[in-house]
Design a protein around this motif. Structure first.
Motif, PDB file in Angstrom:
ATOM      1  N   TRP A 104      90.781  62.247 -48.420  1.00 56.92           N
ATOM      2  CA  TRP A 104      90.056  62.312 -47.052  1.00 56.92           C
ATOM      3  C   TRP A 104      88.969  61.131 -47.181  1.00 56.92           C
ATOM      4  CZ3 TRP A 104      89.916  66.488 -50.551  1.00 56.92           C
ATOM      5  CH2 TRP A 104      88.559  66.677 -50.835  1.00 56.92           C
ATOM      6  N   VAL A 105      88.681  61.045 -45.806  1.00 57.07           N
ATOM      7  CA  VAL A 105      87.430  60.218 -45.551  1.00 57.07           C
ATOM      8  C   VAL A 105      86.258  61.000 -45.570  1.00 57.07           C
ATOM      9  CG1 VAL A 105      86.332  58.622 -43.799  1.00 57.07           C
ATOM     10  CG2 VAL A 105      88.949  58.474 -44.177  1.00 57.07           C
ATOM     11  N   SER A 106      85.258  60.605 -46.415  1.00 61.16           N
ATOM     12  CA  SER A 106      84.259  61.520 -46.547  1.00 61.16           C
ATOM     13  C   SER A 106      82.906  60.754 -45.861  1.00 61.16           C
ATOM     14  CB  SER A 106      83.805  62.011 -48.048  1.00 61.16           C
ATOM     15  OG  SER A 106      83.936  61.035 -48.922  1.00 61.16           O
ATOM     16  N   SER A 107      82.752  59.585 -45.650  1.00 61.09           N
ATOM     17  CA  SER A 107      81.767  58.994 -45.075  1.00 61.09           C
ATOM     18  C   SER A 107      82.523  57.721 -44.455  1.00 61.09           C
ATOM     19  CB  SER A 107      80.640  58.640 -46.178  1.00 61.09           C
ATOM     20  OG  SER A 107      81.072  57.520 -46.684  1.00 61.09           O
ATOM     21  N   VAL A 108      81.714  57.296 -43.528  1.00 59.47           N
ATOM     22  CA  VAL A 108      82.017  55.919 -42.737  1.00 59.47           C
ATOM     23  C   VAL A 108      80.744  55.536 -42.344  1.00 59.47           C
ATOM     24  CG1 VAL A 108      82.840  54.524 -40.975  1.00 59.47           C
ATOM     25  CG2 VAL A 108      84.426  56.039 -41.980  1.00 59.47           C
ATOM     26  N   HIS A 109      80.358  54.173 -42.993  1.00 61.07           N
ATOM     27  CA  HIS A 109      79.118  53.742 -42.759  1.00 61.07           C
ATOM     28  C   HIS A 109      77.930  54.741 -42.766  1.00 61.07           C
ATOM     29  CE1 HIS A 109      76.311  51.232 -40.035  1.00 61.07           C
ATOM     30  NE2 HIS A 109      76.517  50.600 -41.183  1.00 61.07           N
ATOM     31  N   GLU A 110      77.108  55.075 -41.997  1.00 60.11           N
ATOM     32  CA  GLU A 110      76.007  55.961 -42.451  1.00 60.11           C
ATOM     33  C   GLU A 110      76.508  57.501 -41.942  1.00 60.11           C
ATOM     34  OE1 GLU A 110      72.570  54.360 -41.253  1.00 60.11           O
ATOM     35  OE2 GLU A 110      72.426  53.227 -42.944  1.00 60.11           O
ATOM     36  N   ILE A 111      77.682  57.756 -41.575  1.00 59.28           N
ATOM     37  CA  ILE A 111      78.117  59.037 -41.093  1.00 59.28           C
ATOM     38  C   ILE A 111      78.635  59.725 -42.345  1.00 59.28           C
ATOM     39  CG2 ILE A 111      79.524  60.298 -39.409  1.00 59.28           C
ATOM     40  CD1 ILE A 111      79.682  57.488 -38.002  1.00 59.28           C
ATOM     41  N   ASP A 112      78.167  60.814 -42.731  1.00 64.57           N
ATOM     42  CA  ASP A 112      78.695  61.628 -43.998  1.00 64.57           C
ATOM     43  C   ASP A 112      79.290  62.919 -43.405  1.00 64.57           C
ATOM     44  OD1 ASP A 112      77.732  59.917 -46.140  1.00 64.57           O
ATOM     45  OD2 ASP A 112      75.656  60.454 -45.527  1.00 64.57           O
ATOM     46  N   ALA A 113      80.421  63.173 -43.925  1.00 62.96           N
ATOM     47  CA  ALA A 113      81.175  64.247 -43.567  1.00 62.96           C
ATOM     48  C   ALA A 113      80.739  65.361 -44.277  1.00 62.96           C
ATOM     49  CB  ALA A 113      82.666  64.213 -43.618  1.00 62.96           C
ATOM     50  N   SER A 172      78.151  45.167 -54.894  1.00 61.92           N
ATOM     51  CA  SER A 172      77.392  46.189 -54.055  1.00 61.92           C
ATOM     52  C   SER A 172      77.688  47.687 -54.071  1.00 61.92           C
ATOM     53  CB  SER A 172      77.728  45.560 -52.211  1.00 61.92           C
ATOM     54  OG  SER A 172      79.054  45.950 -52.167  1.00 61.92           O
ATOM     55  N   GLY A 173      78.921  47.977 -54.622  1.00 64.62           N
ATOM     56  CA  GLY A 173      79.166  49.287 -54.923  1.00 64.62           C
ATOM     57  C   GLY A 173      79.212  50.276 -53.728  1.00 64.62           C
ATOM     58  N   PHE A 174      78.693  51.473 -54.129  1.00 61.86           N
ATOM     59  CA  PHE A 174      78.826  52.620 -52.987  1.00 61.86           C
ATOM     60  C   PHE A 174      77.673  52.099 -52.061  1.00 61.86           C
ATOM     61  CE2 PHE A 174      80.897  54.847 -56.286  1.00 61.86           C
ATOM     62  CZ  PHE A 174      81.620  55.833 -55.416  1.00 61.86           C
ATOM     63  N   ALA A 175      76.587  51.483 -52.430  1.00 62.69           N
ATOM     64  CA  ALA A 175      75.781  51.104 -51.238  1.00 62.69           C
ATOM     65  C   ALA A 175      75.925  50.040 -50.157  1.00 62.69           C
ATOM     66  CB  ALA A 175      74.405  50.522 -52.155  1.00 62.69           C
ATOM     67  N   GLY A 176      77.116  49.125 -50.683  1.00 63.69           N
ATOM     68  CA  GLY A 176      77.780  48.446 -49.658  1.00 63.69           C
ATOM     69  C   GLY A 176      78.682  49.089 -48.515  1.00 63.69           C
ATOM     70  N   THR A 177      78.994  50.326 -48.957  1.00 67.32           N
ATOM     71  CA  THR A 177      79.722  51.024 -47.898  1.00 67.32           C
ATOM     72  C   THR A 177      78.902  51.417 -46.580  1.00 67.32           C
ATOM     73  OG1 THR A 177      79.306  53.542 -48.358  1.00 67.32           O
ATOM     74  CG2 THR A 177      81.164  52.228 -49.631  1.00 67.32           C
ATOM     75  N   ARG A 178      77.548  51.175 -46.776  1.00 69.19           N
ATOM     76  CA  ARG A 178      76.685  51.498 -45.627  1.00 69.19           C
ATOM     77  C   ARG A 178      76.142  50.325 -44.991  1.00 69.19           C
ATOM     78  NH1 ARG A 178      76.315  57.040 -47.285  1.00 69.19           N
ATOM     79  NH2 ARG A 178      75.095  57.823 -45.464  1.00 69.19           N
ATOM     80  N   MET A 179      76.626  49.104 -45.171  1.00 66.48           N
ATOM     81  CA  MET A 179      76.673  47.994 -44.593  1.00 66.48           C
ATOM     82  C   MET A 179      77.852  47.674 -43.504  1.00 66.48           C
ATOM     83  SD  MET A 179      75.271  45.585 -47.687  1.00 66.48           S
ATOM     84  CE  MET A 179      74.617  44.292 -46.873  1.00 66.48           C
ATOM     85  N   THR A 180      77.638  46.739 -42.749  1.00 64.19           N
ATOM     86  CA  THR A 180      78.791  46.076 -42.130  1.00 64.19           C
ATOM     87  C   THR A 180      79.342  44.727 -42.621  1.00 64.19           C
ATOM     88  OG1 THR A 180      77.519  44.668 -40.278  1.00 64.19           O
ATOM     89  CG2 THR A 180      77.465  47.297 -40.207  1.00 64.19           C
ATOM     90  N   GLY A 181      80.493  44.443 -42.099  1.00 66.86           N
ATOM     91  CA  GLY A 181      81.067  43.587 -42.636  1.00 66.86           C
ATOM     92  C   GLY A 181      80.078  42.266 -42.426  1.00 66.86           C
ATOM     93  N   LEU A 182      79.666  41.964 -41.069  1.00 73.41           N
ATOM     94  CA  LEU A 182      78.787  40.584 -41.113  1.00 73.41           C
ATOM     95  C   LEU A 182      77.702  40.627 -41.877  1.00 73.41           C
ATOM     96  CD1 LEU A 182      78.274  40.321 -37.152  1.00 73.41           C
ATOM     97  CD2 LEU A 182      78.861  38.680 -38.677  1.00 73.41           C
ATOM     98  N   SER A 183      77.135  41.802 -42.210  1.00 73.74           N
ATOM     99  CA  SER A 183      75.738  41.672 -43.085  1.00 73.74           C
ATOM    100  C   SER A 183      76.345  41.743 -44.747  1.00 73.74           C
ATOM    101  CB  SER A 183      74.941  42.684 -43.043  1.00 73.74           C
ATOM    102  OG  SER A 183      75.467  44.068 -43.266  1.00 73.74           O
ATOM    103  N   HIS A 184      77.521  42.054 -45.111  1.00 70.89           N
ATOM    104  CA  HIS A 184      77.975  42.221 -46.287  1.00 70.89           C
ATOM    105  C   HIS A 184      78.782  41.266 -46.772  1.00 70.89           C
ATOM    106  CE1 HIS A 184      80.643  43.911 -49.631  1.00 70.89           C
ATOM    107  NE2 HIS A 184      79.631  44.779 -49.786  1.00 70.89           N
ATOM    108  N   ASN A 185      79.510  40.574 -46.162  1.00 71.54           N
ATOM    109  CA  ASN A 185      80.240  39.426 -46.649  1.00 71.54           C
ATOM    110  C   ASN A 185      79.377  38.284 -47.260  1.00 71.54           C
ATOM    111  OD1 ASN A 185      82.564  40.265 -45.839  1.00 71.54           O
ATOM    112  ND2 ASN A 185      82.700  39.101 -43.938  1.00 71.54           N
TER     113      ASN A 185
END
Lengths: 366, 366, 366, 366
Positions: free
Chosen positions: A155-164, B250-263
């Motif tokens: 399942w999805v446990s987080s998207v961006h800064e939203i943690d489930a 960027s690993g797990f930290a990269g999941t908290r960025m957006t495409g524009l800032s991560h690319n």
């Protein structure tokens, strides 16, 4: 070989996003398994584009045809070839990408490696390649259920800064499929849905984390050196498009604990074998399953293809700007869930079969 | 097979912590390579126990003998077998572990998988198995330097809650080897050293993170599907003892960025090929190296074996307590550094050779 | 895996005689190769049933579709999947074989191994499986021609007691294809044709020998131990249906010579490298090609399926008699020729690519 | 990889004729097998040089050391590494071969492939490499005896023009070992012994044929396509030094029969499963064992190295003459017998284990 995965249970995928189709050959599935085509299609439908507003709007039914390996509803022990035709390919939608490299995408590296590329879509690096993985994983799922009652759920446990907040022990497939986000925390799901829609409108993209649990994994799967269960799972996860990290059990957070607080104490189990009273090991110790739930997490970066304008270069090494057109996912997370499950299933089916070649002789006495 | 790694450049390790010895057979190293035994021994010395107060005090010279594959200082193209004898094995030091399972260790799972185990040490799951990996990696290092000028360097970037500050672009081997911690940030190194010593006295253990960079990796290494460069690197890292997580770029930290800032924006490079102005991709895009530095991080959990008393069970499923005796590392991080390098080297050598079978035909025009 | 062949150039076949179709996935073909679909179809046409009165009258066009791996006429470096549909399957023609085992056929062993079988034809052991091999071999042929000018040619050198006289150095494809027997000795061909027709009428079958030559094979292909060029060729040949023996160079006859008369003397070659003045080695010494023509012979037994009445047993272990109905070859030799070529091509393409990972470093001086 | 054999039961050999030693790593042997070192040494003694006047007089005890994988007399499931030191190497005995290529030997092709060679003996192509095969085969023998009662026995069935008469069903190990020829027909053995002695005196060499039978092979071993049991056996045999041909069952002679006379009629067996009343199939049908004895024949050419003067060329492509000095076998047949057994054992152990991953689900009803 780049396109095969597994040793005893082996999947070989083929196909590009544009061309005759995509598919997989599964070699090594034991004979006599009653194989449900519907169950395979169910997993493919969870992966397919156009399934909700949150994902790419490419319209593909992704209807699978079994070409071989099944007779009167049962596996023959011969290779199971499965084919999905490409139908909604729009090659001209990619004309503007022919001579330019999308940032953080496979365009440049593919061309550098091979000296040419099918620029009419992602080619071999397209998410369509994963159709073969999901179809193969759906076969593995049926095998594992039959031989060991194994259940694999992601399942999805987080998207961006939203943690489930999700109870790993209790979450069900229905919980996951309750919303198009595949996040089983309803509150987080609602916020994720809003965030994805907003991001799409902004021409941007989001990343996140998928968590996966495998329940009722028998003790003893995995080999103690290069083919540790966690090593093959981790390699499998990082072979998924956009994956940038993987954790087993406590993962990176565990590095900030001490041995005394991190170790999982053994306690006598009711069936005469040890259990652990915590599961920071994620069900794997010394590379071998210990009978607890296998738990892993995969980091997926924000989608590289975005419609906002970005700096890049063209094939002649000139600086240009690019705003991607065409259809793409503003966030791969909802569709990544069945991919994580599929790779977990392929790994477990392979190790389960391999353990058959280890556990051969009668137990020793004493 | 559990004990072999790689396809074109293939290492097969053997040996337990107690027994005749440990070693490796390297098959697929190209002929005519001038091979330095000293360079192999240098890497083994970085791995060996007893090298400093921070690591286990088992005294092993770990002197390597090349049994085959080299003639007059050059590789023959035949398998390079290397052997290190076990000398300071003290089997009786493990008598108290014969019938009890150390928590978060491989004792229980090994016995569950195989139905017996060499309880006189860690057996096949002992860190001594990694001697073969380091020796093979040292061969890969010499090959990669010769054919492509590749340099692979790892270091300790955190232990417990102590985070080092390290310039990934500038750090050198001398920086890393400056202290027994293998942390190239002198301030953090001092704190890590104190923390490890204190932890040992407390009968506890610590975990941490190793960062690794591979420089001058040619563009085009890695395959786009299951054998992505990041997938093989990640699987390799998670095959190391005590590894619980891995990140690429960027690993797990990269999941908290957006495409524009991560690319990573492409910019025209000086030699006619694109470069990127950032490296969140960690040198890999679409599973293929893009010519930037490959950067990865590996999480190692706190050592499972500790001398404090812990709850566990014995082979008869009775609850018991255990305080491990014998020699063990209070923190594996300093010795994990050469292991991370070795696995990175094995992966890169393998992919480099495999790319020779891809880049075969002349370039297309236009 | 039972259905994959090769390491660097790897073919995975799929499909049964009855079902959706048969095909192959070729992984590892280098990119940028101009691939002719017509050339693939040409080889398939040489294999297909119904091509002459001498072979089975099952009517299959065996038209191949390339599903992936090719873009604008060139290979992409991704898997080349090729599919041939089954069209003239007549499952009911096999009803009488459902519960009875044909002597010297795969019926019994397939059922013993898998616990079920697709009795509507030969299933996985059908000659239709070889379609995938021939298609893959046709890709290998184009690669080998492009990179090394290699030519592979096979022919029927004997059927039953009729031995052809063929000049191995001079025979051409036109000579082979001049008659439906694929025996390039016109006199023998006429007698073979008559013998096959007579045997068919008698409800019996014939065996024979195929000879194959590979010209312009570069020096240095093959590995000195388990993957000797002759070992991989021999294993490949014995994987063909009905093959019972294989010889390289002098073969069994060579065992009746002495070393002095059998050895191939080296003589100075015009281009500065040694040649041999005879070729009893069949172009392979120490498992490695020596630059002379590679020559091998394959024994094919008389077809097991015959329409005469034979003694056998049924699935309940009762003695019964059987006279096979349906369409089958009274002699597989004419259709075995493209199969022998295909396997030879697959072996050579694989070894050629693998040698790219050996011949890496610059030559030594002196 | 050139130096590994097998999938589930995998042997990796290493070592040259001159250097530290030769050996093997066996990966995949199931745990808990009681392993007899004496039985391994027994097979090595049958292979070793100097065992009789008929073979090379190099004096090597070939005493094997088990380095790993065994604990208290039982296999651990980890790699079994075995080492034999080279002791009687006389490198200077080969000085005259440094710059000249022995005809029909691996000297030239090795140098062409690798760009250098260990000219102090046969290097990797030396018969000493087969020590690792025999040691691994001896492990396979113990496994197969334990799990299935399989017996593998080979013997010399012809040397030059001397053909033995041997009852394949009745011959025993004692019969084979009764004379140094390993020909169990006493009359032929005497003539072979005389012929070999005479040939040695004449500076010439002889070839011949080894026959091998595997008894009590379970039904169902082997895969129906590329890994047919006959294909893997045949490839294995042709990987032996000096092998030039292989036959399964009726072999080449079978091509001169018709289907009616060649087919093996099925008859009801006493235990409810079919048997055949003849065995022209050599125990294999459709690539799968049928429960009858597996029978194969291997052709070994006359030894290439002879002391008579021969024409050849040197490394500068000049015509020279050569009369080999040093110690070599005038006829490899007596020592080839344990090699043929070893490869047969490795193949059968591998397929036996692999069948464990096929025969997984309960039988179907009806």
């Amino acid at each position: 070989m780049s396109s095969s995965f597994g040793q005893a249970f082996r999947a070989t995928t083929f196909g590009e996003s544009h061309g005759g189709g995509v598919g997989v050959v599964v070699d090594g599935c034991p004979p006599r398994l009653a194989l449900s085509l519907e169950a395979i299609q169910f997993d493919l439908d969870r992966r397919r584009p156009g399934q909700s507003r949150l994902v790419t709007q490419r319209q593909e039914a992704d209807e699978v045809e079994i070409l071989s390996g099944v007779f009167e509803g049962r596996t023959l022990g011969s290779p199971i070839a499965m084919l999905v035709r490409n139908t909604d390919a729009r090659p001209h939608a990619y004309d503007h990408l022919k001579d330019v490299y999308r940032p953080s995408h496979a365009d440049y590296t593919t061309e550098a490696k091979y000296g040419l590329r099918n620029w009419q879509g992602g080619g071999r690096s397209s998410a369509r390649e994963t159709i073969g993985r999901v179809a193969a994983g759906a076969v593995a799922r049926q095998l594992l259920r039959e031989v060991a009652g194994v259940e694999v759920l992601a399942w999805v446990s987080s998207v961006h800064e939203i943690d489930a907040e999700v109870d790993v022990d209790a979450v069900t497939l229905d919980d996951v499929e309750a919303t198009p986000t595949r996040c089983p925390d309803p509150d987080a799901a609602a916020r994720i849905e809003a965030a994805i829609e907003e991001t799409r409108r902004a021409g941007d993209s989001l990343g996140g984390v998928v968590t996966c649990v495998a329940r009722r994994v028998p003790v003893g799967l995995g080999d103690p050196v290069f083919d540790k269960l966690d090593a093959t799972l981790g390699g499998a996860m990082l072979s998924l498009p956009a994956a940038k990290g993987v954790e087993i059990g406590s993962g990176f957070a565990g590095t900030r604990m001490t041995g005394l607080s991190h170790n999982d104490p053994f306690v006598p189990g009711p069936d005469g074998r040890p259990r652990t009273s915590s599961n920071r090991s994620g069900g794997i110790q010394g590379g071998i399953s210990n009978g607890e739930d296998v738990v892993l997490r995969v980091a997926f970066k924000p989608t590289g293809t975005i419609s906002s304008e970005q700096k890049t270069v063209d094939r002649d090494n000139n600086a240009v700007t690019l705003a991607a057109k065409g259809r793409h996912d503003p966030c791969v997370l909802p569709r990544a869930v069945p991919l994580v499950e599929a790779m977990t299933l392929l790994v477990l089916a392979d190790h389960w079969l391999r353990q058959r070649t280890v556990d051969v002789l009668p137990p020793l006495e004493g």
